[in-house]
Design an enzyme around this catalytic site. Sequence first.
Site, PDB file in Angstrom:
ATOM      1  N   HIS A 207      23.587   9.834 -18.668  1.00 46.79           N
ATOM      2  CA  HIS A 207      22.686  10.927 -18.569  1.00 46.79           C
ATOM      3  C   HIS A 207      21.406  10.124 -18.175  1.00 46.79           C
ATOM      4  O   HIS A 207      20.253  10.757 -18.588  1.00 46.79           O
ATOM      5  CB  HIS A 207      22.322  10.905 -20.365  1.00 46.79           C
ATOM      6  CG  HIS A 207      22.079  12.649 -20.444  1.00 46.79           C
ATOM      7  ND1 HIS A 207      20.907  12.712 -20.700  1.00 46.79           N
ATOM      8  CD2 HIS A 207      22.843  13.730 -20.420  1.00 46.79           C
ATOM      9  CE1 HIS A 207      20.671  14.187 -20.992  1.00 46.79           C
ATOM     10  NE2 HIS A 207      21.964  14.539 -20.600  1.00 46.79           N
ATOM     11  N   HIS A 307      28.200  20.475 -12.217  1.00 44.43           N
ATOM     12  CA  HIS A 307      27.644  20.510 -13.704  1.00 44.43           C
ATOM     13  C   HIS A 307      27.429  22.227 -13.980  1.00 44.43           C
ATOM     14  O   HIS A 307      26.980  22.950 -13.217  1.00 44.43           O
ATOM     15  CB  HIS A 307      26.209  19.872 -13.223  1.00 44.43           C
ATOM     16  CG  HIS A 307      25.447  19.567 -14.621  1.00 44.43           C
ATOM     17  ND1 HIS A 307      24.178  20.367 -14.726  1.00 44.43           N
ATOM     18  CD2 HIS A 307      25.528  18.930 -15.682  1.00 44.43           C
ATOM     19  CE1 HIS A 307      23.523  19.990 -15.906  1.00 44.43           C
ATOM     20  NE2 HIS A 307      24.446  19.102 -16.519  1.00 44.43           N
TER      21      HIS A 307
END
Length: 404
Positions: A207, A307
Amino acid sequence: MCFSTGCQYPVEMKNYYTSMNDLLIEKIELFKVPPRWLFLKITTKNGLVGWGEPVVEGKASTVEACVRELSKFVIGRSANDIEDIWQTLYAGGFYRGGPILMSALSGIDQALWDLKGKYLNVPVYELLGGPVRKKMKMYCWIGGDDPEVVLEQAREKVSQGYKAVKMNATGAFAWIDSLEKTKTVANNIKRLREEFGDALDIGLDFHGRIHKGMVKRLIDEVAPYRPMFIEEPVLSSNNEALDHIYPYTSIPIATGERMFSRWDFKELLHKGTVDIIQPDLSHAGGISEVRRIASMAEAYDVALAPHCPLGPVALASCLHVDFTSINAVIQESSLGIHYNQGFDLLDYMENPEIFDLKDGYIELWDKPGLGVVLNEEKLKEGASLGHDWNNPIWRSEDGSFAEW
């Protein structure tokens, strides 16, 4: 085929191009709805409707303003002119790229493809060259910040038919953190391996929370548990660090959700320090641009896994690109993600069955356009509530800012 001005087209072709005037864009509407989404509706002269999702999570109002600014270059145009509209919106201003402009452009582009597919009564994937697969493997998110919920959520997703999941590797992490904290990082994926063995594919999302000095040590901790990939081991603004990280591990490296055009991906692909690219169909220029990015990646033998922690239009857009991209390997979905409580991905749809999961896959559908039928009354209800979603601001133990 004759291209000179003196050519006489067959009657059928004349009718086709004349009827395309029905696709003149008359109206653009926006719906900012919970949990953190922005939907765009384009209506043409003949009443045909196309949908898009132009949003940056946490900056929905900013993107909304950008769409309104761009609308003067769209209204009055034919919805058939997808590529020329894309080039105009991207290159027509002196300043280009970035998350806001590219997300606004993404939603408009998605809606134009939806319109053209509906007008020609074919799915968008047919307009992109036709499918190369009959179904697409899916994964969803199961947390990771809180180790207590990982097993519970993984069991739930496996019971729903998923064969792959993704979780965050850590919570807040200092630039150089303690050995004790580093040792705890592998516990979540270790639990999943002990429970499911190798039957479950597990993506591990760093992340962008981890700084360069800690990445290799964390890779050492998680490597024995065989992640499907490591996502965003560093922020995309620090992609040069991948020169050192990539040769250190055999685990596939994935990145790209914070990269917004083929020009952002160009150097990364040329260096060969990525295995899976993850452009976002609502951030990286929509269907038109991500299809080009996918083809660039194919030339470098790099896989595609878009994504998508967003809504149904974004997910459908991803799947149309997946269905036509030979290097697409797996697709993210936000179904049931904690952001969506009270307003989940299917709640705004009249045909949620197109996203039915069968043995870990979503099957190819034959609906025209993007294939998503939205419930406009539900959208209006959501827009009356609106949202002001922002990601949390995290602090390290000493009070300094920490990446979320």
